[in-house]
Scaffold this active site. Structure first.
Site, PDB file in Angstrom:
ATOM      1  N   ILE A  80     -14.825  93.992  -6.816  1.00  0.00           N
ATOM      2  CA  ILE A  80     -13.895  93.992  -5.685  1.00  0.00           C
ATOM      3  C   ILE A  80     -14.205  92.781  -4.821  1.00  0.00           C
ATOM      4  CG2 ILE A  80     -13.078  95.247  -3.657  1.00  0.00           C
ATOM      5  CD1 ILE A  80     -13.877  97.844  -5.069  1.00  0.00           C
ATOM      6  N   GLU A  81     -13.200  91.981  -4.561  1.00  0.00           N
ATOM      7  CA  GLU A  81     -13.394  90.769  -3.758  1.00  0.00           C
ATOM      8  C   GLU A  81     -13.849  91.184  -2.355  1.00  0.00           C
ATOM      9  OE1 GLU A  81     -13.052  88.067  -0.992  1.00  0.00           O
ATOM     10  OE2 GLU A  81     -11.190  89.233  -1.097  1.00  0.00           O
ATOM     11  N   LYS A  83     -13.992  89.919   0.792  1.00  0.00           N
ATOM     12  CA  LYS A  83     -13.192  89.838   2.015  1.00  0.00           C
ATOM     13  C   LYS A  83     -12.109  90.909   2.014  1.00  0.00           C
ATOM     14  CE  LYS A  83     -10.779  86.618   5.082  1.00  0.00           C
ATOM     15  NZ  LYS A  83     -10.327  85.218   5.299  1.00  0.00           N
ATOM     16  N   CYS A 178     -20.386  80.697  -2.638  1.00  0.00           N
ATOM     17  CA  CYS A 178     -19.092  81.318  -2.896  1.00  0.00           C
ATOM     18  C   CYS A 178     -18.233  80.372  -3.727  1.00  0.00           C
ATOM     19  CB  CYS A 178     -18.400  81.653  -1.581  1.00  0.00           C
ATOM     20  SG  CYS A 178     -16.708  82.257  -1.784  1.00  0.00           S
ATOM     21  N   ASP A 185     -24.743  81.736  -0.205  1.00  0.00           N
ATOM     22  CA  ASP A 185     -25.122  83.141  -0.332  1.00  0.00           C
ATOM     23  C   ASP A 185     -26.627  83.180  -0.584  1.00  0.00           C
ATOM     24  OD1 ASP A 185     -22.438  84.124  -0.174  1.00  0.00           O
ATOM     25  OD2 ASP A 185     -22.144  83.585  -2.272  1.00  0.00           O
TER      26      ASP A 185
END
Length: 276
Positions: A80-81, A83, A178, A185
């Site tokens: 799941i992305e 943002k 990212c 990250d």
């Protein structure tokens, strides 16, 4: 920079005012795995998300808050992305649930639908989630490697044919970026292996080599796993990374081969590190 133009990353968006599961954006796992894995997956595991900014209203309109823990199985069809998950959770802020369990079930159902696999959701009271700890094993960060490069290079990994006890090594120096925005990250990465002995200095050099790499957290951990498996005749392997939070979320992927001690794994994932 990437082919994830269909995600919310790097885009200006309006925060939702109403509950909307459609905000969740799945990214097929096969996009990255097709270049790393041939045939059956050499690992199993889970992506453990922690949501620190989670709130909803009860039927009277009183706000409730919790720390959410979401366990997304590694064999789900999609990640799941991040943002989109942040915006989805914000869509709950003014939504009314009759009970805490109703909120938990709604979140679990929505995440499972998006990920294409059964996601386990646990909601913790704030005062029950002060579990800062350390990872077991030996930290390699005080060592020196013979060379440092800043793109992943599996040839840096060295093994010696001296089978011994199970190794546990970790480093706080993992940095990836990212794939859409280029934002750094930061993570602590931990490995446990048996079979050939992994040279600690080589593991340090390999971890540092991710410093310029662009990919999602989950994919980085799977690459580390497959590179380690390919580099040595390992009997068992586990790779775990605890990434620092962004937007009120942290992602902690765990991958392992073979049978693992459930109690040991539970102890491993039950603690967050100081940077989280």
């Amino acid at each position: 920079m990437s082919d994830h133009a269909d995600t919310l990353l790097g885009k200006d968006t309006t925060y939702p005012e109403h509950y909307d599961p459609a905000l969740l954006q799945p990214i097929p796992r096969e996009r990255s795995r097709e270049t790393m894995v041939r045939g059956d997956l050499p690992f199993t595991g889970v992506d453990i998300w922690t949501a620190y900014e989670l709130s909803w209203l009860d039927s009277s309109g009183k706000p409730h808050v919790a720390v959410g823990e979401f366990w997304v199985p590694a064999d789900s069809s999609a990640i799941i992305e991040s943002k989109s998950l942040k915006y989805y959770l914000n869509s709950l802020n003014q939504h009314r649930f009759a009970t805490r369990e109703q909120a938990r079930q709604a979140i679990a159902g929505d995440l499972s639908e998006a990920a294409g696999g059964e996601v386990q959701v646990t909601l913790f009271d704030i005062d029950d989630y002060s579990n800062v700890g350390t990872l077991p094993g030996t930290c390699v960060d005080t060592l020196d490697a013979p060379v440092y490069v800043y793109q992943p290079d599996a040839s840096l990994l060295k093994f010696v044919d001296q089978p011994g006890e199970q190794q546990q090594l970790f480093s706080h120096l993992l940095k990836s970026n990212c794939p859409v925005t280029g934002q750094p990250d930061w993570a602590t990465v931990w490995v446990q292996c048996s079979g050939l002995t992994l040279v600690p200095e080589s593991f340090l050099a390999y971890v540092v080599s991710f410093r310029g790499h662009q990919d999602f957290h989950e994919n980085c951990v799977e690459r580390i796993f497959t590179d380690l498996m390919a580099g040595g005749k390992l009997q068992d392997l586990a790779v775990y990374a605890r990434y620092t939070r962004r937007g009120g979320l942290d992602i902690n992927p765990l991958r392992f081969s073979g049978a693992q001690d459930p109690e040991a794994l539970e102890q491993l994932v039950s603690k967050r590190i100081a940077r989280q």
